[in-house]
Design an enzyme around this catalytic site. Structure first.
Site, PDB file in Angstrom:
ATOM      1  CB  THR A 156      -0.873   0.070   1.259  1.00 48.16           C
ATOM      2  OG1 THR A 156      -0.019   0.149   2.393  1.00 48.16           O
ATOM      3  CG2 THR A 156      -1.769  -1.133   1.380  1.00 48.16           C
TER       4      THR A 156
ATOM      5  CD  GLU B   7      -4.943  -2.282   2.922  1.00 47.12           C
ATOM      6  OE1 GLU B   7      -5.480  -1.837   1.870  1.00 47.12           O
ATOM      7  OE2 GLU B   7      -4.186  -1.602   3.641  1.00 47.12           O
TER       8      GLU B   7
ATOM      9  CE  LYS C   8     -13.112  12.995  14.262  1.00 44.09           C
ATOM     10  NZ  LYS C   8     -12.021  12.102  14.662  1.00 44.09           N
TER      11      LYS C   8
ATOM     12  CD1 TRP D 262     -17.464  14.217  13.956  1.00 41.39           C
ATOM     13  CD2 TRP D 262     -17.555  12.294  12.831  1.00 41.39           C
ATOM     14  NE1 TRP D 262     -16.875  13.263  14.737  1.00 41.39           N
ATOM     15  CE2 TRP D 262     -16.921  12.065  14.073  1.00 41.39           C
ATOM     16  CE3 TRP D 262     -17.728  11.229  11.958  1.00 41.39           C
ATOM     17  CZ2 TRP D 262     -16.446  10.809  14.455  1.00 41.39           C
ATOM     18  CZ3 TRP D 262     -17.266   9.979  12.336  1.00 41.39           C
ATOM     19  CH2 TRP D 262     -16.619   9.776  13.573  1.00 41.39           C
TER      20      TRP D 262
END
Lengths: 547, 547
Positions: free
Chosen positions: B184, B333, B441, B446
Site C-alpha cells: 500500500t 487490502e 471535526k 462531523w
C-alpha cells in the site's frame, strides 16, 4: 510461504447469509395447485437456521445423511441450506425412481431422517419396513397438511422447526466437508452416489454466475423447471443466493400453458429444463399465438441440458420469441456444469443458421472443467473437430470417488471417463457423438446413433427418434430406427429411409424403421436404450439379407 | 465426512493453462511508442513457462520474492504467471513511488531479482548500491533494447528465457501459497505489504467474471489502463485468462486521443482506469466530435475505481457514448474488488438522473466481501442509508495480516477496519462519506470532506477540488476548499461559497476557498491531503472570526 489473506471457508451457509443480508427482500415463489407461496431470502435464512437447530435437537450429527423426496418448493430450498447448515449431508432422492432404487439409495446413504412431500407418503409407507436405519419421517407440510401416514416417528415440518430460533447458529464445517449426496440413475447396475463438498458447490456457483456461464444475476427471475433432486438443479439454489436472484418454483404443472402463464406473471428472464418441457411450451404458444400477449414475456434465455436440444427447439425459441437457447452438458459426476454454449466473439457476425449449428453443440470448455478425448489405448487425441474419442474431464467440481467406493473414479491425474464419445473443436466446443455403449459397431465401422437420431428428427413426420444397434448375423450389429409420430402425421418407413439416405452415408442407413406410440425414458428423461435393445434384440436375426 | 470431489488447487497457472488450451489464439496486444506487439495466450503460456524454468535455473526457490518495476506490457503479464508458476512471489512495485519507498519495498520483501522496463534503469542505478539483497537485474527487453546500465548481474529478459523449454513444468504449489505481493502506498508511514495467495486471486477472478461483477467474458476486448502494479489491475490479468478475453495494454500514452484511437482500432468493449484518464478521453471526443467516427467505438462499459467518479463523468459517458460507468470500490487490502455498482432489478425503470444518483455510490455488496459499519465503541450500526460509521470488511480475498507484521490486521471474526467512514443503504449500496482521518471535526459536529468536494466539483469553474480540515481557534477544525480552475475559467471565492451555501448546511460551508494551479497526488492518483494539511496548517489561525 503462505499467502496472508483470510482463511474464510467456502460454505453453503455463507451464500444464504449473503442473500439474507444484502438481498433479504428478494422473493422465492413456490407455485402449487392450491396456492402461490411467496417468501424471501431473509425468511428462508431464518427457517433454514430453525431447521439446523431442530436437526441438532434430533441428534443428527455432522456428516450424517438426511434424505429429501420432494419437488421444487421453498421448503426444499430450506432443506438444501438447513441440513447442510447443521453440518449434515442432504441426500436428494429422485422420487420418480423405481421403489427398489429408492430403497437402495436411502439405505446405502444411511439416511437418519427422510423429509418428503405429502404426495410421496404412500411410496414411503410401502418401503418403510425395510428402511430400518431411518429414525423418523418429516412431512413437508404443517399439521393440517400431513395425513396420518403409517410411518415411524412421523412429524410435520412446521412443527419440527417452529420452536427453534430463527437466529440459530450454523454448525461450523470445513469447506471440504460433504454437503449434498446425489445418486446417478444409470440405466444399469445400482445407483452410485456423488458426494459434493461445500467447496465444490460454491466454486460451481461462481461459474453459474459468470458471463460465459449462465450469467445469472440479481436482475434475473429464474423459473426453475429442472427438479431440485436432479444434480442440484444445475446449482441454481446456490448460485441464486450468491447473487440474490429471484427464484420461481413451478410445482407439478409443467404443461405449456402453465409454464407460459407463470413465466409471464412472474416476469421470468431465465429458465432451465429438459427439451420435453420446452416443446410443450412452444407448441402452446404456436397454437394460441393470436390470443397471447407475448410482449408480457420477459424471458431472455433458456438453458437446455440433461439431454440434447433438438435443432428445431433452438430455432423456434429464436424466431418465435427472440430467446437464446444455451445448450449445456454435464453429469451427476460434474456437479453438473461441465460445458456451456455461450458464444465466442467470432460468433457475433454469424447468420442465424450458422449460429444454430454452434448452438447444437454441447457447449464449450469453461475454467474449472478441463476436457480431453482419448482413443482405446488412452492416447490423447487432437482437438481438431475430426477425431472422436472417449471423453474425459477433471477439475474441482468433478468426482474423485463414488460414495463408499473402494477405488477412485478417476485416474491419478484426475481424469474421469465420462462414458461419452466426443469430438472437441479447436475453439473448445464439445460435440458428443454418442454414449460409448450406444455406438453401433457395424462390420468394423462405428455408427453414431446420435447422428442418425438428429437426422431422423429433422423429418417433419417425426417427433422423437431412437436408434439402437441390434445383433446382425453378418455385420455383428446394424442400426434400427424407432420413431414417434409428430402430431397428425403418419410416418412411412420407405419415406424416412429415403430421407436418411440423402443425409448419411449409405452403410449408415438403418436396416428398419419402426413407428412406436412412445419411447421409454429413465426417471430423468433420458432415452432408456437398454430396454429398447432388449425388446428388439432379435429384430434382424429373422432375416439375413444385405443391408 | 469429507466430500468426494477432486482436490484440484486453485492456482494461477491453471488459469493460463485454460486460456492456452481453449483460447490459445486470443490476442494480448501491447502498444508502445515504437510498435504494437501482438501475442496470444498460447505464446504467453510458453514464455511464462520458459521464465519459470529460468528462475529455477537462477535458484529462485518456492516462496522467494521477485520484483517487477514495469508498465503494462505482455512481458509484465508473463511475469505475473512465470514468477508465480515457479512457486515464487511477484512483488509488483509501483515505479512512480519516491525512490526511498521503492528502496524500502524491494528490501522489505527481500527480493532476489528485479525485472524492470528499460525506462526505470536509471532509477535502479541510483538505488542498487543499497539494495544489497538483490542478486541480479533483468531488463524487460532483448539484448539490443537493454542499455549498459550500471547494475550488478544485469541481463536481458529475452536472453534469460530464450534457452528454456516452452513446455517447462510449473512448480507445484498449494493454493494457499503466496503469489503476488503488493504494498500500500499510504500517505503516512512505511508501505505495508499485502500478500495475495493463489486461492484468493482465483476466487477474486471468479467475481470479476460474474454478471454482477464486471461480467468479463471471452467476447470482451479489455483496454487495461489501470497499471499492472496497482493491486493486480483489478485482477484483470487473471480474470481475462480465466475467460479468454482479449487484453489490450496501452503503454505510456494515456492522453485522450491515444486512448480513443487505440480503443477504436482494437474494438475494445470494456476499460478500467482512474477518473483523470477518462476526463481527458471525454474532453478529446467533445472537442473533436465533428470529425470523429464514434460508430467505430465498440465500448460498452467502463470501470472507475481508485478514486471517486465525478457525476459529470458518469453523465457524459452515458449521453455522449451510451457507455455505462461501473463505479467500484476496493483497496490493496481487498485484492481490490470489494463493492461494485452493477444495477439491481429495481433500477431498470429509473430515469437517467436517478440512475446517476445510484451510480455515484461506491457500488454494492457482492458475495465474498461482507460489509458492516460500526461506531466509535464498535457497536454495529444499521444498514439504513442514514447511519455513518467506520467501514469494516471481511472475506476470502481480504487481508488477514500484513507481510511480516507481528499481529493480524483484522479482528478475531475477520473484520478489517478500512479507515473509511461510510453509510450502507438497505439495498447493500455503499456510500463512502470520508476517510476516517479526512473527517473534519468542527465544534463536535462531523463534516464530510467528500460531500463538500462533490458539491464544489459541480461548479462549472472547478475542475478538481480538495477539502481539508485545518486547526481553528474556536471550532477546533474548520474546512477550507482548494480548487483547480476548469479550462479557461477563473473561479471566484465568493461565487463558489454562495454556490456551496445553496447546497450544504450553513455550518458546513468552508471558511475559505483557495485557487491553486494543481493539487498534490500520491503515486496512485489519490489526493495527498496530508501534504495539504501541512501547507495550510496555519491558514485559519491568522483570523479568529466566526465561520
Amino acid at each position: 510461504m503462505q499467502g496472508l489473506m483470510q482463511d474464510a471457508p467456502l460454505t453453503l451457509s455463507s451464500l444464504l447469509d449473503h442473500a439474507a443480508r444484502f438481498h433479504g427482500d428478494r422473493e422465492i415463489v413456490s407455485k402449487s395447485a392450491e396456492a402461490t407461496l411467496r417468501t424471501n431470502y431473509r425468511d428462508v435464512n431464518g427457517r433454514a437456521r430453525q431447521l439446523a437447530g431442530a436437526l441438532r435437537r434430533l441428534e443428527v450429527k455432522t456428516g450424517d445423511c438426511v434424505a429429501s423426496l420432494a419437488m421444487n418448493t421453498s421448503r426444499h430450498i430450506e432443506l438444501y441450506y438447513g441440513v447442510t447448515g447443521a453440518g449434515a449431508v442432504l441426500n436428494t432422492v429422485n422420487p420418480k425412481l423405481f421403489p427398489e432404487q429408492i430403497k437402495f439409495i436411502v439405505s446405502h446413504a444411511e439416511n437418519t431422517y427422510v423429509f418428503f412431500d405429502p404426495a410421496f407418503g404412500p411410496l414411503l409407507e410401502a418401503l418403510a419396513l425395510e428402511l430400518t436405519g431411518v429414525r423418523g419421517y418429516v412431512c413437508l407440510a404443517d399439521a393440517a397438511g400431513t395425513p396420518a401416514f403409517n410411518l415411524p416417528n412421523l412429524t410435520n415440518y412446521e412443527d419440527l422447526i417452529g420452536s427453534e430460533d430463527v437466529a440459530s447458529p450454523w454448525t461450523e464445517v470445513a469447506e471440504s466437508a460433504g454437503a449434498i449426496l446425489c445418486y446417478t440413475s444409470g440405466t444399469t447396475g445400482d445407483p452410485k452416489g456423488v458426494l459434493y463438498s461445500h467447496r465444490s458447490l460454491v466454486l460451481h456457483a461462481f461459474t453459474v454466475l459468470s458471463a460465459d456461464g449462465m450469467a445469472l444475476s440479481t436482475r434475473d427471475g429464474v423459473l426453475l423447471v429442472t427438479p431440485l433432486f436432479h444434480v442440484n438443479a444445475w446449482g441454481i439454489p446456490f448460485a441464486a443466493a450468491m447473487c440474490g436472484a429471484r427464484l420461481i418454483l413451478p410445482g407439478a404443472a409443467l404443461d405449456g400453458e402453465s409454464i407460459f402463464n407463470l413465466m409471464r406473471a412472474e416476469r421470468c428472464t431465465f429458465s432451465l429444463g429438459v427439451p420435453t418441457v420446452w416443446l410443450g411450451f412452444l407448441d402452446f404458444i404456436a397454437a394460441h399465438r393470436e390470443r397471447l400477449d407475448l410482449s408480457g414475456l420477459a424471458l431472455e434465455r433458456v438453458l437446455v441440458g440433461g439431454s440434447a436440444a433438438p435443432r428445431s427447439l433452438i430455432e423456434r425459441f429464436d424466431y418465435m420469441l427472440g430467446v437464446y437457447v444455451i445448450h449445456a452438458w454435464g453429469m451427476t459426476e460434474t456437479s453438473p456444469l461441465a460445458t456451456i454454449g455461450t458464444p465466442l466473439p467470432e460468433h457475433a457476425q454469424l447468420d442465424a443458421q450458422s449460429r444454430y449449428d454452434i448452438q447444437m453443440l454441447q457447449g464449450r470448455a469453461i475454467y474449472g472443467v478441463d476436457l480431453r478425448i482419448v482413443d482405446g489405448e488412452g492416447t490423447v487425441l487432437a482437438h481438431d473437430g475430426i477425431a472422436a474419442g472417449d471423453l474425459q474431464v477433471r477439475g474441482p467440481w468433478v468426482v474423485q470417488r463414488y460414495f463408499k467406493a473402494p477405488a477412485p473414479a478417476c485416474d491419478a491425474d484426475g481424469w474421469f471417463p465420462t462414458g461419452d464419445v466426443a469430438k472437441i473443436h479447436p475453439n473448445g466446443y464439445l460435440q458428443l457423438t454418442d454414449r460409448s455403449k450406444d455406438i453401433i459397431k457395424s462390420g468394423g465401422e462405428w455408427i453414431s446413433s446420435v447422428d442418425l437420431e438428429n437426422a431422423a428428427i429433422a423429418h417433419p413426420d417425426v417427433r422423437e427418434a431412437a436408434v439402437i444397434g441390434v445383433p446382425h448375423p453378418k455385420w455383428q450389429e446394424r442400426p434400427i430406427l424407432l420413431v414417434v409420430a409428430a402430431p397428425a402425421a403418419t410416418p412411412q418407413r420407405d419415406d424416412i429411409l429415403a430421407f436418411l439416405a440423402a443425409r448419411v452415408a449409405r452403410w449408415q442407413v438403418p436396416d428398419d424403421v419402426i413407428v412406436v406410440p412412445a419411447l421409454p425414458h429413465t426417471a430423468t428423461g433420458k432415452l432408456l436404450k437398454s430396454a429398447l435393445r432388449e425388446t428388439y434384440r432379435d429384430h434382424l436375426s429373422k432375416d439375413d439379407g444385405e443391408s
